[in-house]
Design an enzyme around this catalytic site. Structure first.
Site, PDB file in Angstrom:
ATOM      1  N   ARG A   1       6.694   0.460   7.966  1.00 36.19           N
ATOM      2  CA  ARG A   1       6.072  -0.699   7.339  1.00 36.19           C
ATOM      3  C   ARG A   1       6.755  -1.949   7.866  1.00 36.19           C
ATOM      4  O   ARG A   1       7.969  -2.088   7.738  1.00 36.19           O
ATOM      5  CB  ARG A   1       6.297  -0.568   5.830  1.00 36.19           C
ATOM      6  CG  ARG A   1       5.237  -1.123   4.987  1.00 36.19           C
ATOM      7  CD  ARG A   1       5.443  -0.714   3.556  1.00 36.19           C
ATOM      8  NE  ARG A   1       6.699  -1.153   2.970  1.00 36.19           N
ATOM      9  CZ  ARG A   1       6.824  -1.530   1.702  1.00 36.19           C
ATOM     10  NH1 ARG A   1       5.786  -1.506   0.901  1.00 36.19           N
ATOM     11  NH2 ARG A   1       7.983  -1.892   1.224  1.00 36.19           N
TER      12      ARG A   1
ATOM     13  N   THR B   1       5.054  -8.356   6.965  1.00 36.85           N
ATOM     14  CA  THR B   1       3.627  -8.282   6.605  1.00 36.85           C
ATOM     15  C   THR B   1       3.340  -7.124   5.642  1.00 36.85           C
ATOM     16  O   THR B   1       2.282  -7.072   5.033  1.00 36.85           O
ATOM     17  CB  THR B   1       2.769  -8.073   7.860  1.00 36.85           C
ATOM     18  OG1 THR B   1       3.121  -6.786   8.419  1.00 36.85           O
ATOM     19  CG2 THR B   1       3.011  -9.152   8.903  1.00 36.85           C
TER      20      THR B   1
ATOM     21  N   ASP C   1      14.676   2.484  -1.105  1.00 35.16           N
ATOM     22  CA  ASP C   1      14.061   2.847   0.178  1.00 35.16           C
ATOM     23  C   ASP C   1      14.284   4.339   0.425  1.00 35.16           C
ATOM     24  O   ASP C   1      15.402   4.774   0.699  1.00 35.16           O
ATOM     25  CB  ASP C   1      14.684   2.008   1.299  1.00 35.16           C
ATOM     26  CG  ASP C   1      13.926   2.202   2.606  1.00 35.16           C
ATOM     27  OD1 ASP C   1      13.792   3.365   3.054  1.00 35.16           O
ATOM     28  OD2 ASP C   1      13.457   1.208   3.171  1.00 35.16           O
TER      29      ASP C   1
ATOM     30  N   ASP D   1      15.784   5.412   3.897  1.00 32.16           N
ATOM     31  CA  ASP D   1      17.201   5.067   4.025  1.00 32.16           C
ATOM     32  C   ASP D   1      18.072   5.987   3.164  1.00 32.16           C
ATOM     33  O   ASP D   1      19.144   6.420   3.588  1.00 32.16           O
ATOM     34  CB  ASP D   1      17.434   3.608   3.604  1.00 32.16           C
ATOM     35  CG  ASP D   1      16.995   2.626   4.686  1.00 32.16           C
ATOM     36  OD1 ASP D   1      16.707   3.070   5.812  1.00 32.16           O
ATOM     37  OD2 ASP D   1      16.924   1.424   4.392  1.00 32.16           O
TER      38      ASP D   1
HETATM   39  O1  PRP Z   1       2.562   2.081   0.569  1.00 31.19           O
HETATM   40  P1  PRP Z   1       3.276   1.269   1.599  1.00 31.19           P
HETATM   41  O2  PRP Z   1       3.397  -0.176   1.192  1.00 31.19           O
HETATM   42  O3  PRP Z   1       2.692   1.419   2.959  1.00 31.19           O
HETATM   43  O4  PRP Z   1       4.794   1.749   1.618  1.00 31.19           O
HETATM   44  C1  PRP Z   1       5.146   3.089   1.644  1.00 31.19           C
HETATM   45  C2  PRP Z   1       5.787   3.438   2.943  1.00 31.19           C
HETATM   46  O5  PRP Z   1       7.067   2.801   3.066  1.00 31.19           O
HETATM   47  C3  PRP Z   1       8.064   3.784   3.340  1.00 31.19           C
HETATM   48  O6  PRP Z   1       8.218   3.998   4.695  1.00 31.19           O
HETATM   49  P2  PRP Z   1       9.054   2.990   5.631  1.00 31.19           P
HETATM   50  O7  PRP Z   1       8.176   1.943   6.204  1.00 31.19           O
HETATM   51  O8  PRP Z   1      10.242   2.498   4.885  1.00 31.19           O
HETATM   52  O9  PRP Z   1       9.489   3.905   6.824  1.00 31.19           O
HETATM   53  P3  PRP Z   1      10.626   5.039   6.845  1.00 31.19           P
HETATM   54  O10 PRP Z   1      10.090   6.204   6.051  1.00 31.19           O
HETATM   55  O11 PRP Z   1      10.778   5.348   8.282  1.00 31.19           O
HETATM   56  O12 PRP Z   1      11.857   4.457   6.232  1.00 31.19           O
HETATM   57  C4  PRP Z   1       7.498   5.010   2.660  1.00 31.19           C
HETATM   58  O13 PRP Z   1       8.097   6.208   3.078  1.00 31.19           O
HETATM   59  C5  PRP Z   1       6.034   4.922   2.983  1.00 31.19           C
HETATM   60  O14 PRP Z   1       5.691   5.470   4.239  1.00 31.19           O
HETATM   61  O1  URA Z   2       9.863   1.203  -3.079  1.00 27.38           O
HETATM   62  C1  URA Z   2       9.571   1.525  -1.911  1.00 27.38           C
HETATM   63  C2  URA Z   2       8.449   1.008  -1.248  1.00 27.38           C
HETATM   64  C3  URA Z   2       8.184   1.429   0.028  1.00 27.38           C
HETATM   65  N1  URA Z   2       9.013   2.301   0.628  1.00 27.38           N
HETATM   66  C4  URA Z   2      10.105   2.791   0.002  1.00 27.38           C
HETATM   67  O2  URA Z   2      10.843   3.601   0.570  1.00 27.38           O
HETATM   68  N2  URA Z   2      10.352   2.403  -1.255  1.00 27.38           N
HETATM   69 MG    MG Z   3      12.017   3.193   4.787  1.00 25.04          MG
END
Ligand code: PRP
Ligand code: URA
Ligand code: MG
Length: 209
Positions: A104, A108, A200, A203
């Site tokens: 994400r 944005t 997160d 993370d």
């Molecule tokens: O509903 P949304 O607003 O799209 O957010 C949710 C997304 O955000 C997080 O991923 P992230 O972008 O943090 O990637 P990662 O899993 O690699 O940390 C999570 O695991 C989802 O994929």
């Molecule tokens: O709360 C949140 C939202 C998006 N992605 C995450 O990992 N946590």
């Molecule tokens: Mg993430």
């Protein structure tokens, strides 16, 4: 909310409450996501079709049941979705596993896809699309679109924590795809994080920052 199920099983709810605590280590976080993934799979697969099979027990012949059709595919949205795969795979050891990589954009909040690796016959299988977090819904919606572009018609989305904003957006964009969550939280904050949420997920799973 139609097509939206919160899996209220006490074991899931108990483990989720531990998972949310900020002091939980990455090791414990991974173990809990794995366990909750397995318990979610049990509920999500309740309506899987069965067929008759003739077998012999040591005592007698019988008509028994087995899962019908092609094996399902578990598709995690990377990275965080990876955390749920092993637990689900324990219950469905013959399931195939595909991958959709996405992050994400921090400003944005739009999802950016960087990897798609799916079985060639994915369109003939049931797909369990998995990601612990449904926040704005952008990533889950793009994941469903990616699967539909490849002809997949039978999709369930499985997450741990959902925000009402994400559930609404997902239901508008993908009304035919049921959502299974362990919890429906209160709202999103101005950074797009779920409140109270669990932070997160990627993370915390992988010890990054
Ligand atoms: O509903 P949304 O607003 O799209 O957010 C949710 C997304 O955000 C997080 O991923 P992230 O972008 O943090 O990637 P990662 O899993 O690699 O940390 C999570 O695991 C989802 O994929
Ligand atoms: O709360 C949140 C939202 C998006 N992605 C995450 O990992 N946590
Ligand atoms: Mg993430």
């Amino acid at each position: 909310m139609s097509n939206f199920t919160v899996v209220e099983h006490p074991l899931i709810q108990h483990k989720l409450s531990i998972l949310r605590r900020k002091e939980v280590s990455s090791k414990e976080f991974r173990e809990l996501v794995d366990e909750i993934g397995m318990l979610m799979a049990y509920e999500v697969c309740r309506d899987m079709p069965l067929e008759d099979v003739e077998i012999d027990t040591p005592v007698a012949h019988m008509t028994a049941k087995r899962l019908a059709g092609k094996k399902p595919v578990i598709v995690p949205i990377l990275r965080a979705g990876i955390g749920m795969v092993d637990g689900m795979n324990k219950l469905m050891p013959a399931a195939r596993v595909g991958f959709i990589g996405m992050y994400r954009d921090e400003k944005t909040l739009q999802p950016v896809e960087y990897l798609v690796k799916l079985p060639t016959d994915v369109d003939e299988r049931q797909v369990l699309l998995v990601d612990p977090m449904l926040a704005t819904g952008g990533s889950a919606i793009l994941g469903v679109e990616t699967l539909k572009k490849r002809g997949v018609t039978n999709i369930k989305f499985v997450c741990l924590v959902a925000a009402p904003e994400g559930v609404k957006a997902f239901q508008v964009a993908c009304p035919d795809v049921p959502i299974f969550a362990a919890a429906l939280d209160d709202h999103l904050n101005d950074k797009g994080y779920i409140v109270p949420g669990l932070g997160d997920a990627g993370d915390r799973l992988f010890g990054t920052k």
